[in-house]
Design a protein around this motif. Structure first.
Motif, PDB file in Angstrom:
ATOM      1  N   GLN A 307       1.034  -1.252  -0.072  1.00  0.00           N
ATOM      2  CA  GLN A 307       0.082   0.087  -0.040  1.00  0.00           C
ATOM      3  C   GLN A 307       0.712   1.163  -0.090  1.00  0.00           C
ATOM      4  OE1 GLN A 307      -2.961   0.140   3.091  1.00  0.00           O
ATOM      5  NE2 GLN A 307      -3.720  -1.989   2.738  1.00  0.00           N
ATOM      6  N   GLU A 308       1.840   1.275   0.862  1.00  0.00           N
ATOM      7  CA  GLU A 308       2.825   2.487   1.006  1.00  0.00           C
ATOM      8  C   GLU A 308       3.553   2.724  -0.384  1.00  0.00           C
ATOM      9  OE1 GLU A 308       3.298   4.624   4.018  1.00  0.00           O
ATOM     10  OE2 GLU A 308       1.227   3.952   3.779  1.00  0.00           O
ATOM     11  N   ALA A 309       3.822   1.609  -0.939  1.00  0.00           N
ATOM     12  CA  ALA A 309       5.071   1.580  -2.240  1.00  0.00           C
ATOM     13  C   ALA A 309       4.025   2.250  -3.018  1.00  0.00           C
ATOM     14  CB  ALA A 309       5.478   0.426  -2.494  1.00  0.00           C
ATOM     15  N   ALA A 310       2.968   1.872  -3.276  1.00  0.00           N
ATOM     16  CA  ALA A 310       1.675   1.971  -4.325  1.00  0.00           C
ATOM     17  C   ALA A 310       1.293   3.480  -4.309  1.00  0.00           C
ATOM     18  CB  ALA A 310       0.484   1.446  -4.491  1.00  0.00           C
ATOM     19  N   HIS A 311       1.173   4.118  -3.147  1.00  0.00           N
ATOM     20  CA  HIS A 311       0.708   5.337  -2.675  1.00  0.00           C
ATOM     21  C   HIS A 311       1.877   6.325  -3.020  1.00  0.00           C
ATOM     22  CE1 HIS A 311      -1.188   8.762  -0.684  1.00  0.00           C
ATOM     23  NE2 HIS A 311      -0.143   8.845   0.002  1.00  0.00           N
ATOM     24  N   GLY A 312       3.296   5.916  -2.634  1.00  0.00           N
ATOM     25  CA  GLY A 312       4.339   6.729  -2.766  1.00  0.00           C
ATOM     26  C   GLY A 312       4.519   6.816  -4.595  1.00  0.00           C
ATOM     27  N   LEU A 313       4.410   5.682  -5.047  1.00  0.00           N
ATOM     28  CA  LEU A 313       4.745   5.689  -6.504  1.00  0.00           C
ATOM     29  C   LEU A 313       3.741   6.773  -7.127  1.00  0.00           C
ATOM     30  CD1 LEU A 313       5.980   4.644  -8.984  1.00  0.00           C
ATOM     31  CD2 LEU A 313       4.369   2.886  -9.128  1.00  0.00           C
ATOM     32  N   GLU A 314       2.453   6.958  -6.982  1.00  0.00           N
ATOM     33  CA  GLU A 314       1.684   7.688  -7.299  1.00  0.00           C
ATOM     34  C   GLU A 314       2.224   9.190  -7.266  1.00  0.00           C
ATOM     35  OE1 GLU A 314      -1.501   8.140  -9.732  1.00  0.00           O
ATOM     36  OE2 GLU A 314      -0.910   6.292  -8.624  1.00  0.00           O
ATOM     37  N   LYS A 315       2.682   9.480  -6.197  1.00  0.00           N
ATOM     38  CA  LYS A 315       3.331  10.948  -5.822  1.00  0.00           C
ATOM     39  C   LYS A 315       4.487  10.975  -6.910  1.00  0.00           C
ATOM     40  CE  LYS A 315       1.963  11.695  -1.074  1.00  0.00           C
ATOM     41  NZ  LYS A 315       2.610  11.925   0.414  1.00  0.00           N
ATOM     42  N   ARG A 316       5.426  10.035  -6.939  1.00  0.00           N
ATOM     43  CA  ARG A 316       6.371  10.200  -7.705  1.00  0.00           C
ATOM     44  C   ARG A 316       6.252  10.317  -9.253  1.00  0.00           C
ATOM     45  NH1 ARG A 316      11.100  11.464  -4.885  1.00  0.00           N
ATOM     46  NH2 ARG A 316      11.681   9.755  -3.334  1.00  0.00           N
ATOM     47  N   LEU A 317       5.282   9.774  -9.715  1.00  0.00           N
ATOM     48  CA  LEU A 317       4.745   9.842 -11.129  1.00  0.00           C
ATOM     49  C   LEU A 317       4.123  11.106 -11.442  1.00  0.00           C
ATOM     50  CD1 LEU A 317       2.959   6.200 -11.838  1.00  0.00           C
ATOM     51  CD2 LEU A 317       5.152   6.965 -12.853  1.00  0.00           C
ATOM     52  N   ALA A 318       3.609  11.746 -10.345  1.00  0.00           N
ATOM     53  CA  ALA A 318       2.940  12.883 -10.738  1.00  0.00           C
ATOM     54  C   ALA A 318       3.923  14.163 -10.827  1.00  0.00           C
ATOM     55  CB  ALA A 318       1.967  13.527  -9.504  1.00  0.00           C
ATOM     56  N   HIS A 319       5.291  13.788 -10.033  1.00  0.00           N
ATOM     57  CA  HIS A 319       6.212  14.752 -10.198  1.00  0.00           C
ATOM     58  C   HIS A 319       7.161  14.484 -11.539  1.00  0.00           C
ATOM     59  CE1 HIS A 319       9.773  17.232  -8.785  1.00  0.00           C
ATOM     60  NE2 HIS A 319      10.499  16.078  -9.381  1.00  0.00           N
ATOM     61  N   LEU A 320       7.299  13.274 -11.813  1.00  0.00           N
ATOM     62  CA  LEU A 320       8.161  12.910 -12.968  1.00  0.00           C
ATOM     63  C   LEU A 320       7.232  13.196 -14.195  1.00  0.00           C
ATOM     64  CD1 LEU A 320       9.169   9.162 -12.074  1.00  0.00           C
ATOM     65  CD2 LEU A 320      10.727  11.335 -12.297  1.00  0.00           C
ATOM     66  N   ARG A 327       1.798  10.696 -18.325  1.00  0.00           N
ATOM     67  CA  ARG A 327       1.686   9.946 -17.055  1.00  0.00           C
ATOM     68  C   ARG A 327       1.227   8.305 -17.324  1.00  0.00           C
ATOM     69  NH1 ARG A 327       0.723  13.684 -13.909  1.00  0.00           N
ATOM     70  NH2 ARG A 327      -1.680  13.220 -13.399  1.00  0.00           N
ATOM     71  N   GLU A 328      -0.201   8.432 -17.951  1.00  0.00           N
ATOM     72  CA  GLU A 328      -0.781   7.189 -18.171  1.00  0.00           C
ATOM     73  C   GLU A 328      -0.057   6.335 -19.040  1.00  0.00           C
ATOM     74  OE1 GLU A 328      -3.365   6.145 -16.476  1.00  0.00           O
ATOM     75  OE2 GLU A 328      -2.855   8.016 -14.922  1.00  0.00           O
ATOM     76  N   THR A 329       0.737   6.940 -20.067  1.00  0.00           N
ATOM     77  CA  THR A 329       1.360   6.121 -20.991  1.00  0.00           C
ATOM     78  C   THR A 329       2.413   5.190 -20.323  1.00  0.00           C
ATOM     79  OG1 THR A 329       0.914   7.649 -22.628  1.00  0.00           O
ATOM     80  CG2 THR A 329       2.850   6.113 -23.022  1.00  0.00           C
ATOM     81  N   GLN A 330       3.256   6.173 -19.322  1.00  0.00           N
ATOM     82  CA  GLN A 330       4.410   5.703 -18.613  1.00  0.00           C
ATOM     83  C   GLN A 330       3.823   4.630 -17.605  1.00  0.00           C
ATOM     84  OE1 GLN A 330       7.573   5.920 -19.404  1.00  0.00           O
ATOM     85  NE2 GLN A 330       7.175   7.551 -21.033  1.00  0.00           N
ATOM     86  N   ARG A 331       2.753   4.841 -16.785  1.00  0.00           N
ATOM     87  CA  ARG A 331       2.371   3.901 -15.635  1.00  0.00           C
ATOM     88  C   ARG A 331       2.505   2.527 -15.794  1.00  0.00           C
ATOM     89  NH1 ARG A 331      -0.718   5.418 -11.609  1.00  0.00           N
ATOM     90  NH2 ARG A 331      -1.529   7.386 -12.553  1.00  0.00           N
TER      91      ARG A 331
END
Length: 753
Positions: A307-320, A327-331
């Motif tokens: 859960q924590e990893a998925a939540h953290g990845l969401e924040k990282r993707l928004a920044h990247l 973002r959806e293409t890279q996800r």
């Protein structure tokens, strides 16, 4: 236990620090000299009983068990003398069981962490009462014990009273101890004490045991041992006034020699065997014990990590990828990698480790403690990036998770974590508060007498002029910034050989120095290692503190891991402190605080600093050699910075790889990718194999290795074992043929790697 007449129950190794020079020298073949000697003498067991510590216990235990010798673990302890603080007593404590081991760990820890008496760690009788001793056997200490002292003074009544006190606390486990450190008949006082102790044992119905205090392995080590004691205590070897409490007979005697020495007391010899039979300590090695990490009610540790990893990845993707469509293409790529990593972490049982590290790193970031962005193989983990442990996107730079963690190489993950030098202590205090002060400590290291240092040390105790010894020491060549051993130095430096051949003084100096070279000299503290135990640390190992300093484990970093404790690296980095000061200064001047995480990697001004080699105080690029390389390379992209750090090592510098890289970067040499399928892998480095990740990728693409297997190959290359290398060379060629590649190409690539 096979029949034998005598087993040594008193042995001071090099880890007694102030005395004892029996080397444990446990190499990969577990070739421990005292264990080997026990085998030669037909002793089925052997004790290690260093002075007030268990520093060498794991090394000795492992070596003994691997060679079929029963390890008896104990300690020679000081017992506080309330009536005369300058004259403490001695007592030998041996572990009968694991319970006894825990009791000994607690006793030694309390003694070492309490205020010192004349520099000694002393066990008080109150400590014995508080901790309990039901799992221990006690030997009276012979002349050094309180019973022996009373007998030497002719006070049998007092000796009887003192013995009764020990019997009360060690019922059925207290032995009156006799020694003949001098040959029988050479000391009237020694013989009188032996006779009086034997009489007291008969009167009180107590068992008598004969021990021999082993301080060194061979008789002719005596002078070197005396020099070691002088080095530790600051005396000159020739000083007639220095205390001389050891004899040349304190070597590792054979059972036959001991039988002759105590032919009048055969039952005292037999009791050494009985004691060894009673001591049955078994320690679990190789199993890891992580502290419990608190999770929300109803959520398992495994699920919480995911859960924590998925939540953290969401924040990282928004920044990247600020653009939602991109973002959806890279996800999918990131989600797939995250799933692979979390599955592996859960499978290997390490969710707690990742969550613990993420917790204290994020606490530091939220409490004004600068933290490094991450380095080492841990930067290859997307989970680490998502949790905030690292700040580097591993997919962008083709970093491989398998280099950090994979099921084919089961070992604890190990993040290198950098904190601001000035505020690192705050993070350690946070961890102490969270997991309990009794569960957190730093780790011991052991300084040794290196070849250069031992020449100066031995020269001092021989009363040779300092400048003379200093000149000899400076003649010892360095290799990879480490001094050569004395034997290698003599071969490599003709001046040394000439001085030894010309002068008896120098020959004597080197003869003593050789015997002491690389012996343990002092106890220090690991630069960054911190232990966090699931409960109190003394359930795993004893603790140590040097005169009120930081608390450290009594085991070094390798041994704490063997007993199951998990090491976390809290490295203090001066450069992070400098960066913080710089950011504070910019804010003070402009009123705006720079966001370092938001800075791009394409600022020409930053690359100009690197091209000009104006890099003093910039981490890893501040040495003179690195500055020269930067000027030659003239980096103008972030990939060049990555490459320059990997290239500045003896291998690439000596092989011509650095010159190839620079010439190809400048377009002055043709780029060769060896095979079109390797273009993507090698294009960031102009076809030069620079990174360990590239070694793994080439092994996977050409040789058909899994990434886990490729990591094993990478590690084998680092160790350079001929048999392993030959096996991998054949495997990669066979794998290439199977995949349709030329085996000769695979072998060429293997040799280059």
């Amino acid at each position: 236990m096979p029949e034998t007449r005598f087993i040594h129950l008193r042995l001071h190794s090099e880890y007694s620090i102030t005395d004892g020079m029996v080397r444990l020298d446990v190499g990969k073949n577990h070739d421990c000299p005292p264990v080997q000697r026990a085998i030669e003498y037909g002793m089925p067991a052997l004790a290690l009983t260093d002075l007030s510590n268990l520093f060498g216990m794991v090394k000795f235990y492992t070596a003994a068990r691997s060679r079929g010798i029963k390890p008896v673990i104990g300690a020679d302890v000081w017992i506080a003398n309330d009536k005369d603080m300058d004259r403490p007593y001695r007592l030998l404590l041996l572990c009968r069981s694991h319970k006894g081991y825990l009791q000994l760990c607690e006793l030694l820890s309390r003694a070492c962490l309490a205020p010192r008496t004349r520099g000694r760690s002393e066990v008080t009788r109150q400590m014995l009462r508080d901790v309990g001793v039901s799992g221990l056997i006690a030997l009276s200490g012979a002349a050094g014990g309180d019973v022996g002292e009373a007998l030497l003074q002719g006070n049998t009544a007092q000796a009887t009273s003192r013995a009764a006190w020990w019997v009360k606390y060690f019922p059925g486990a207290f032995y009156l101890e006799v020694q003949r450190a001098l040959p029988r008949g050479q000391s009237q006082q020694q013989e009188a004490l032996v006779a009086a102790t034997a009489d007291l044992a008969a009167d009180l119905g107590l068992p008598l045991v004969a021990t021999h205090p082993v301080q060194f392995l061979e008789r002719d080590d005596f002078k070197a041992h005396e020099a070691r004691v002088c080095i530790a205590e600051g005396y000159m070897l020739g000083d007639a006034r220095r205390p001389k409490i050891y004899t040349e007979d304190q070597y590792f005697k054979s059972p036959d020699e001991m039988a002759e020495l105590f032919s009048d007391l055969p039952e005292a010899l037999e009791n050494t065997v009985e004691i060894a039979k009673r001591c049955n300590l078994s320690i679990t090695l190789g199993k890891n014990y992580l502290p419990d990490f608190p999770t929300p009610e109803g959520i398992t540790l495994d699920n919480f990590l995911c859960q924590e990893a998925a939540h953290g990845l969401e924040k990282r993707l928004a920044h990247l990828f600020p653009d939602a469509a991109e973002r959806e293409t890279q996800r999918p790529t990131y989600d797939t990698r995250l799933k692979i990593e979390t599955d592996t972490i859960v499978q290997m049982g390490f969710p707690g480790y990742f969550l613990i590290v993420a917790d204290f790193i994020n606490w530091a970031k939220n409490n004004d403690v600068p933290v490094g962005p991450g380095r080492g193989s841990g930067a290859g983990s997307l989970v680490a990036y998502s949790l905030g442990i690292t700040d580097i996107d591993p997919l962008r730079y083709a970093l491989l998770f398998e280099r950090f963690l994979n099921p084919e190489r089961v070992s604890m993950p190990d993040f290198d974590i950098d904190f601001c030098q000035d505020k690192r202590w705050r993070v350690i205090e946070y961890v102490r508060e969270k997991y309990g002060k009794d569960a957190v400590s730093q780790i011991a290291t052991f300084g040794t007498m290196s070849s250069k240092a031992v020449i100066r040390d031995v020269g001092r105790v021989l009363d040779l002029p300092y400048n003379f010894c200093d000149q000899l020491s400076k003649l010892i060549p360095l290799e990879a910034n480490k001094p050569l051993s004395l034997d290698k130095a003599i071969e490599a430096e003709p001046q040394l050989k000439a001085k030894i051949e010309e002068g008896e003084e120098v020959r004597d100096l080197f003869d003593l120095a050789r015997r002491l070279e690389d012996l343990t000299r002092n106890v220090g503290m690991h630069a960054g290692g911190v232990l966090i135990a699931p409960n109190k640390l003394t359930d795993f190992c004893p603790l140590y503190s040097a005169d009120g300093g930081a608390t450290v484990s009594q085991f070094d970093k390798d041994d704490v891991e063997k007993v199951g404790l998990v090491k976390f690296d809290f490295l203090g980095l001066r450069n992070l402190t400098i960066i913080k000061l710089a950011v504070d200064y910019v804010e003070k001047l402009t009123g705006v605080r720079p966001d370092l995480d938001a800075l791009s990697f394409d600022d020409p001004a930053a690359y100009k600093i690197l091209k000009d080699a104006n890099t003093t105080a910039i981490f890893q690029v501040e040495s003179e050699g690195m500055k020269k390389l930067l000027k030659k390379l003239a980096p103008d992209r972030f990939e060049d910075i990555i490459a320059v750090l990997a290239l500045y090592r003896p291998g690439p510098l000596g092989s011509g790889l650095v010159d190839d890289f620079i010439l190809r970067k400048k377009g002055q040499q043709k780029i060769d990718y060896f095979h079109p399928d390797l273009t993507a892998c090698l294009s960031p480095t102009y076809g030069v194999i620079v990174y360990q990740e590239q070694v793994m990728q080439i092994s996977q693409i050409i040789g058909g290795y899994t990434l886990g297997g490729a990591d094993m190959l990478r590690r084998a290359m680092g160790k350079k074992k001929a048999d392993e290398m030959a096996k991998h060379r054949a495997t990669i060629a066979a794998g290439a043929a199977k995949k349709g590649y030329d085996p000769a190409l695979a072998e060429k690539l293997f040799d280059l790697m």
